[in-house]
Design an enzyme around this catalytic site. Structure first.
Site, PDB file in Angstrom:
ATOM      1  N   GLU A 479       4.661  -3.166  -1.901  1.00 55.64           N
ATOM      2  CA  GLU A 479       3.400  -2.425  -2.003  1.00 55.64           C
ATOM      3  C   GLU A 479       3.583  -0.959  -2.409  1.00 55.64           C
ATOM      4  O   GLU A 479       2.605  -0.236  -2.523  1.00 55.64           O
ATOM      5  CB  GLU A 479       2.633  -2.530  -0.680  1.00 55.64           C
ATOM      6  N   LYS A 591       9.650  -1.524  -1.177  1.00 53.55           N
ATOM      7  CA  LYS A 591       9.253  -1.540   0.231  1.00 53.55           C
ATOM      8  C   LYS A 591       9.841  -2.721   0.992  1.00 53.55           C
ATOM      9  O   LYS A 591      10.212  -2.606   2.152  1.00 53.55           O
ATOM     10  CB  LYS A 591       7.727  -1.573   0.324  1.00 53.55           C
TER      11      LYS A 591
END
Lengths: 735, 735
Positions: A479, A591
């Protein structure tokens, strides 16, 4: 061994108040209650969440799971000194306000019983030992039981005990309850309340039992009835009190207050010991299929039981219209919303060890197909497009903006718009459930419609760019990189999805022709549509570097700044937090498992070992595990790639997320996905459980070097299969 | 398995600063240094203790082991920001004063190497990774080595490094050093200092090595020379610096400063890697005989290694004129004084696994026989009466009064007067060493004199009360009850002592007639004296309740108030602290194993199983374990009595004393006796190691239910004997 089933706090650690409050949550699949104290403590986040009770409070961006009235309060005074957790620094024999001189708390994972032993000195100098015990009955999910034993260790104190239901609860200030009504009769107190926006009614009822007379008093300032008893306890004498509570909501029954009152009568007639026995028996059955035994690593053993406990206490047992939020039922984090966390992380251990509960979770999605169709339609697409965040309504409930930052600015949240892979994740969960359970009826009646109508969405969603199909404006699992074009995770999973849809259609045609006909008609699965699916499967753009023989997370990824993530050790925050949001999005810092997630889901169907290893070597050193979902997936994939040391390290990292509060946010609730991920890393990763070419369960173990064996049980087509996997070459303790 | 050999701190826990500072002490039997930080931290207790260097500072009640100059300082600035451990609450990209954004510390018990990895952001925004490593060489005890690796993770910072020796050290304010002289040449700095009262001289010398030029500057305000280097580190580049230090004292050599300077030359010519290799090789040899392997309980496994590590780092290797204080060399607690803790708790694991070091410890006592004779004489007795607290001089150094309490009153400390069993405890240590080592030369030349002259003391000390002998004004192991008459522990051990003295005399007569003659003459072991010993053996008063068939801790014990100690669970303090000193001494609350200690030392020679069980059932529930010495002894005895569960519980309690800081005083140093006690509970208790009727080592195991096996090595008469003890019926993980 006791300590492999027990989470203990000794002595009282006020600095870990919120952490332990989350860890010591109890629950029964209907509701869960954080490990707050009967007498209260400053800074607590007293929370009981009942599945399915959402409400959108005035002024809030989105609806949230509602904090139910608090059934815990039991307040004790000893010679006039209120019992509370006050640590003393010096040994004063007559401490003003009293003093806590002993404390031990234990959550028994095997029985889901929370016990707290305390030793307390009153201002009078009298010393009492007070032992609290509580459980949320698994045998009858509407019953909550508490027991308090008091011993006069020194002195002969006057004891006063008050118990009540506290309805003055909020969600960190947000008020959800209106139409609050309290009732009482000779020995019970009841509360009824209705959520202001959504209109759910809750009914709760409590009784206090004592050898001494219990009277009911009105606490007018707090608008509640209080049950009270008082007595003198001679030195070395003891007494036991019980508080039973019952909870119903309008989701269960027309008049939840009346139902709670009736259930309460039943509970205290049955008595604490019999209720506890029935409760423990149900838990025994849970563990009979859901326990995993690891020999050679006690931390791993304990961690597995801990995560499975937290999945089991929030998994809906008798309700197929609710699902599990990202923080389970154990905290306000993510507001009780349901994400992909459920289907890809939390669901698999249930699919394999508690298939009935897995089916309940999938039915929640089936019942929200209309919400998914609404979202597709509103976005200009056909078929079913599931919301990124889901509540009771099935509508998209992802907020579009974050809360204001310190400088007043707000960050636009794009996941609700762009993290579209959720529809395929749900399909993955449906098919995994079907393959393992063999529940053809579920598939025919419900599951197939999910798989096919989300396939309809993809067939319509992908963009025809001349010679190939593309997908723009996506967010993959990573993300940090938003609104990218051609996420390899999403593009490749769409291909998998359409392939599965085809295979499913073929199966239906042969095995359930009526359902086949019904679905073809209902979803308009005409020849043109199917032809396009085939074309997409063949021509979908899968970003791949032929020279380096690696998948490309998305085109342009490698043109961004390279940041050597391993240099940032031993960091105590994500690299994103260290170098800042604005810079991170322009770097190659990832991430969480993204291409690696694809490797976990598709395994060697994605590529040969060379490419998989190349992918690993490329993406692992770029990943900062800013998401709690990441380490377990890396452990799983590393185990499959036979990268033993790194698999063990990532597994340990995953195991510590909640137990050690490594991310510092356990106060907001258990990391449900990390919990389910840990189980998958073990069973699917290290043990290599899979369905072989004959569709039979088989293992292909690569255990960490120091592990001796792993034993687990899974359901396969309604039958239990037990596996014990031994490590052929165990490192000795000397190593 | 890595974590069974490694003590880790992650992230930085400032609230555990003192606890970890003690746990992470390193040492090499010559000196030890607490786990303080190179750059310093507020609230640290920076301490290096060198064996044997005691001093009696002005205004202090007693002498104490002296804090040596601090060899650790290495101060680093990054773009002008001093590196230090400042946790940041928010992610500021240019933090004022800098910010610690990563931290992991690890003490490797296998190699005694302490490593600290840090990630630090300077005010400029530059990020550096700094890795510190240190060890006190076991291969050459005068060498201390430090390594610092710096990586420019982000930015290209200006780095400045300063290193020096800090001679401005005290013992919590008490000044011991005078005649401080500092020297430096082109690249080294040296300090010489002399203890003010006792006149010991210390010499320390340090050098800083860097790829960049090192210059020496004078820090005039602090009166010290500082080695400094500075350079720019380009992004992603790294550099390594070394600091070597050397320490000598006037106990080693005439000119310790010169010796330190010379050793330093040798050290940096050898280089860090070669020094580390030699150091690790010595540690490998240590563990080769001192490691214990426990299968089935990882906490126990780790705890055993942890306690053995702490014994090994303080056990004198090459020095037979020093001993181990109650807090080892790891803190100021008990001022470095030597108690019975050494001979009955710390010595046995060394006697059995490192006999040479055990011999050194016993030689310390031999060399202080004159102090013991002085004490006897001053008290009006014959023979040798060892001091309760001993330092370099061998004189009694127990303070007579405690420090003033909050109300200004002081408590009289009677142990120096009355805890006379110490002389027999030392004899126990001597004979245990002889039986296992077969070191007849030691016995003949040194040990026998200790055993016999302390026997002379007892023969003279006991009081002839017509038909029986008595001992008044004693303190047994249970220090809650002071100046009692006829402590069953002491009286019975005196009988044992005199029996042993007799047996020893017989052995000497046959095996070493010259030594026999010498000792008979020197100690005046005439017939009257020996006849009295026989009379004492026969008529010593051993308090015993014939009806209840139990030993009586001392006459009058059972007439005092009974306090139900088990009711005071889960207390976080001793019962003494809870009910107060003044009341405790008038109750049956027992501080620590007393009759149970007697059971540990004499086993079934004390009584048959019925009496032993009766004793246990009587004394265990009256004991509050107010001393850290207590739980391990209870584990040991419970194991011998086959009380499996309670043995396991007490063992766990003992194992947690330092690791969990259950008593809250680990800041003052490691509990040396609890450490040695844990080993004995394991090897002598659970495994039942003993010398059988033929004088051969044998085991008689009763392991905790969940343990699978224990393996250990002991020396028996110069040969290594390896034992593996299996648990015939291991509880499964399911239990």
């Amino acid at each position: 061994m006791r300590r492999l089933w027990n989470l203990e706090e000794f002595p009282f650690h006020p600095e870990k108040l919120s952490h332990n409050e989350t860890l010591m949550t109890i629950g029964n699949g209907y509701l869960a209650t954080r490990g707050s104290f009967e007498e209260g403590f400053t800074g607590e986040s007293v929370t009981t969440m009942v599945h399915g009770i959402y409400d959108h409070a005035d002024g809030m961006l989105v609806p949230e799971l509602v904090n139910a009235p608090n059934w815990l309060p039991i307040k004790i005074t000893v010679d006039g000194t209120p019992f509370k957790l006050i640590n003393q620094n010096e040994m004063n024999l007559t401490p003003k306000n009293g003093a806590l001189i002993g404390y031990r708390r234990n959550l028994n994972l095997k029985t889901a019983v929370l016990t707290r032993e305390t030793l307390f000195r009153a201002e009078s100098g009298a010393i009492v030992r007070i032992v609290f015990e509580r459980f949320a009955s698994l045998a009858d999910e509407h019953i909550l039981a508490q027991r308090v034993q008091i011993v006069a260790v020194d002195g002969s104190p006057e004891i006063e005990v008050e118990a009540y239901i506290d309805h003055s609860v909020t969600n960190m200030g947000a008020q959800h309850w209106g139409k609050i009504e309290t009732k009482h009769d000779q020995n019970t107190v009841s509360v009824g309340a209705t959520t202001i926006q959504s209109g759910y009614r809750i009914g709760m009822s409590s009784v206090l039992l004592s050898d001494h007379k219990v009277e009911i008093l009105m606490d007018t300032p707090h608008k509640r009835a209080v049950m009270r008893t008082h007595f003198t306890l001679p030195r070395e004498a003891s007494t036991t009190l019980y508080k039973f509570s019952s909870v119903y909501t309008s989701r269960d029954i027309g008049d939840p207050v009346l139902a709670a009152q009736r259930k309460l009568q039943e509970a205290y007639k049955t008595g604490y010991d019999a209720l506890l026995q029935a409760h423990c028996k149900e838990w025994e059955l849970y563990w009979d299929s859901s326990d995993v035994q690891i020999e050679g690593d006690e931390s791993a053993q304990f961690a597995l039981r801990f995560v499975m406990y937290h999945i089991l206490i929030c998994a809906p047992r008798h309700d197929d219209d609710v699902s599990i939020g990202a923080k389970t039922l154990s905290g306000f984090g993510y507001k009780g919303h349901v994400f992909w966390d459920t289907e890809l992380f939390i669901l698999p251990p249930l699919t394999l060890t508690q298939p009935q509960m897995a089916r309940n979770l999938l039915m929640y999605r089936y019942k929200r197909l209309s919400g998914a169709r609404n979202k597709a339609k509103a976005s200009g697409y056909q078929g079913a497009m599931y919301p990124w965040e889901s509540t009771d309504t099935g509508e998209e409930t992802t907020p579009s903006w974050g809360d204001p930052q310190q400088d007043g600015t707000r960050i636009r949240i794009w996941t609700g718009d762009s993290e579209q892979h959720i529809s395929t994740d749900i399909t993955y969960g449906v098919l995994q459930y079907w393959h393992w359970s063999g529940d053809d009826n579920f598939l025919k009646q419900y599951g197939a419609e999910i798989v096919l109508d989300t396939a309809v969405f993809w067939g319509n969603r992908v963009e025809d760019k001349n010679s190939r199909y593309e997908l723009s404006q996506q967010i993959g699992p990573d993300e940090y990189h938003e609104n990218i074009d051609n996420s390899v995770f999403t593009n490749r999973m769409v291909v998998w999805h359409l392939e599965q849809a085809f295979a499913l259609l073929g199966w239906l045609k042969n095995n359930a022709p009526a359902d086949y006909q019904r679905l073809v008609k209902q979803l308009d699965l005409n020849d043109d549509r199917l032809a396009k699916w085939i074309d997409i499967i063949q021509k979908m753009y899968i970003p791949f570097d032929e020279q380096k023989q690696i998948h490309i997370q998305f085109p342009g990824f490698f043109e961004m700044e390279y940041v050597p993530v391993p240099h940032y050790e031993p960091r105590t925050a994500s690299v994103q937090a260290i170098i800042g949001h604005h810079r991170t999005i322009q770097t190659q810092v990832i991430k969480q498992a993204d291409v690696v997630m694809l490797m976990a889901l598709l395994g060697d169907k994605l590529a040969g070992r060379d490419v998989l290893i190349n992918n690993w070597n490329t993406y692992f050193p770029r990943t900062d595990h800013g998401s709690s979902l990441s380490p377990a997936i890396h452990a799983w994939v590393a185990a499959r790639l036979q990268l033993g040391d790194i698999a063990a390290e990532m597994f340990e990292h995953a195991a510590e997320i909640d137990l050690n509060d490594n991310k510092g946010n356990v106060r907001d609730g258990i990391h449900g996905a990390a919990s389910g991920g840990l189980w998958q890393a073990l069973v699917l990763g290290f043990c290599g459980l899979h369905l072989d070419d004959n569709g039979q369960p088989a293992v292909d173990p690569h255990l960490p070097a120091h592990w001796k064996s792993v034993s687990f049980t899974v359901y396969y087509r309604g039958e239990k299969r037990h596996f014990t996997v031994n490590n052929p070459v165990v490192e000795t303790l000397n190593a």
